[in-house]
Design a protein around this motif. Structure first.
Motif, short mmCIF file in Angstrom:
data_model
loop_
_atom_site.label_atom_id
_atom_site.label_comp_id
_atom_site.label_asym_id
_atom_site.label_seq_id
_atom_site.Cartn_x
_atom_site.Cartn_y
_atom_site.Cartn_z
N UNK A 1 8.58 -32.23 15.96
CA UNK A 1 9.68 -32.26 16.93
C UNK A 1 9.28 -31.58 18.24
N UNK A 2 9.39 -32.30 19.30
CA UNK A 2 9.04 -31.76 20.61
C UNK A 2 7.57 -31.84 20.96
N UNK A 3 6.72 -32.35 20.06
CA UNK A 3 5.27 -32.47 20.34
C UNK A 3 4.78 -33.85 19.93
N UNK A 4 4.39 -34.69 20.88
CA UNK A 4 4.06 -36.08 20.56
C UNK A 4 2.61 -36.31 20.12
N UNK A 5 1.77 -35.27 20.10
CA UNK A 5 0.34 -35.47 19.82
C UNK A 5 -0.23 -34.34 18.98
N UNK A 6 -1.37 -34.62 18.35
CA UNK A 6 -2.23 -33.58 17.79
C UNK A 6 -3.30 -33.22 18.81
N UNK A 7 -3.54 -31.93 19.00
CA UNK A 7 -4.61 -31.47 19.89
C UNK A 7 -5.43 -30.41 19.17
N UNK A 8 -6.75 -30.48 19.34
CA UNK A 8 -7.63 -29.52 18.67
C UNK A 8 -8.57 -28.88 19.67
N UNK A 9 -9.14 -27.76 19.27
CA UNK A 9 -10.15 -27.06 20.06
C UNK A 9 -11.36 -26.81 19.16
N UNK A 10 -12.56 -26.96 19.74
CA UNK A 10 -13.80 -26.83 18.99
C UNK A 10 -14.59 -25.62 19.45
N UNK A 11 -15.29 -24.99 18.51
CA UNK A 11 -16.28 -23.97 18.82
C UNK A 11 -17.53 -24.30 18.03
N UNK A 12 -18.68 -24.32 18.72
CA UNK A 12 -19.94 -24.62 18.03
C UNK A 12 -21.10 -24.44 18.98
N UNK A 13 -22.26 -24.18 18.42
CA UNK A 13 -23.49 -24.27 19.18
C UNK A 13 -23.78 -25.73 19.49
N UNK A 14 -24.32 -26.05 20.67
CA UNK A 14 -24.70 -27.43 20.94
C UNK A 14 -25.90 -27.91 20.14
N UNK A 15 -26.47 -27.02 19.33
CA UNK A 15 -27.60 -27.39 18.47
C UNK A 15 -27.17 -27.74 17.04
#
Length: 207
Positions: free
Chosen positions: A34-48
């Protein structure tokens, strides 16, 4: 359509990484409701983590970052060469059976099956092999292990050859199902400002 080989491992919290490197993690910053039309995520990682392209900045200060490398090396004709169980280093003799008229991109399969846990005894490139491949006109090398240098190397001799010879590299590929032969490689790095490497979704398409 031509067959595609996905040669990128799945990236997850269980992905093997160099000890001390930043593992993959994901958190949700918003979720459907309710009140949020999407899922959003954030990533943390080494680029390797996972299949990746080292940028020259990884092994030289003031060198090109992932956002600054030319893309030509990461797309085009490629040869997969098997050197399975060749030992700690890929040497020139391990490649000679498939060395006729090499294209500008060479990927070496060292493992029957890609490691799913950290294995410090992985196969790397002998520095003289990097030199030899560059002399054949190769512009990009790759392999199915975490690095072109051994895990305990402090001098990174093969990385330093990449820098001096202006070669590009792909590491942590999955070549388990790929027969020896010629393909088209597509493995573009992301345009990450200031980054020492970039994840890639590496694929092969039959030539």
């Amino acid at each position: 359509m031509k067959r595609l080989w996905d040669i990128s491992p799945t990236v997850s919290p269980a992905s093997p990484i160099f000890p001390g490197d930043e593992p993959y993690s994901l958190r949700w910053t918003a979720q459907l409701g309710p009140g949020c039309p999407v899922n959003l995520s954030a990533l943390t990682m080494s680029p390797h983590v996972g299949a990746h392209a080292d940028a020259p900045l990884h092994y030289a200060n003031d060198a090109a970052s992932a956002a600054e490398v030319d893309l030509d090396a990461y797309i085009g004709p490629c040869r997969v060469i098997h050197a399975i169980a060749c030992g700690p280093l890929i040497r020139i003799e391990h490649l000679m059976h498939a060395a006729n008229a090499l294209p500008e991109r060479v990927l070496v399969r060292c493992n029957e099956r890609a490691d799913e846990t950290w294995n410090p005894a992985f196969t790397a490139y002998a520095p003289e092999t990097v030199e030899w491949l560059a002399a054949q006109g190769v512009k990009l090398i790759g392999l199915d292990t975490p690095s072109v240098d051994p895990a305990d190397s402090k001098t990174l001799d093969s990385h330093q050859r990449l820098l001096r010879l202006n070669l590009r590299v792909l590491e942590n590929l999955v070549l388990d199902e790929v027969p020896e032969g010629d393909y088209e490689l597509i493995a573009l790095p992301l345009k990450l400002a200031g980054a020492c490497a970039s994840p890639v979704r590496a694929i092969l398409r039959k030539a």
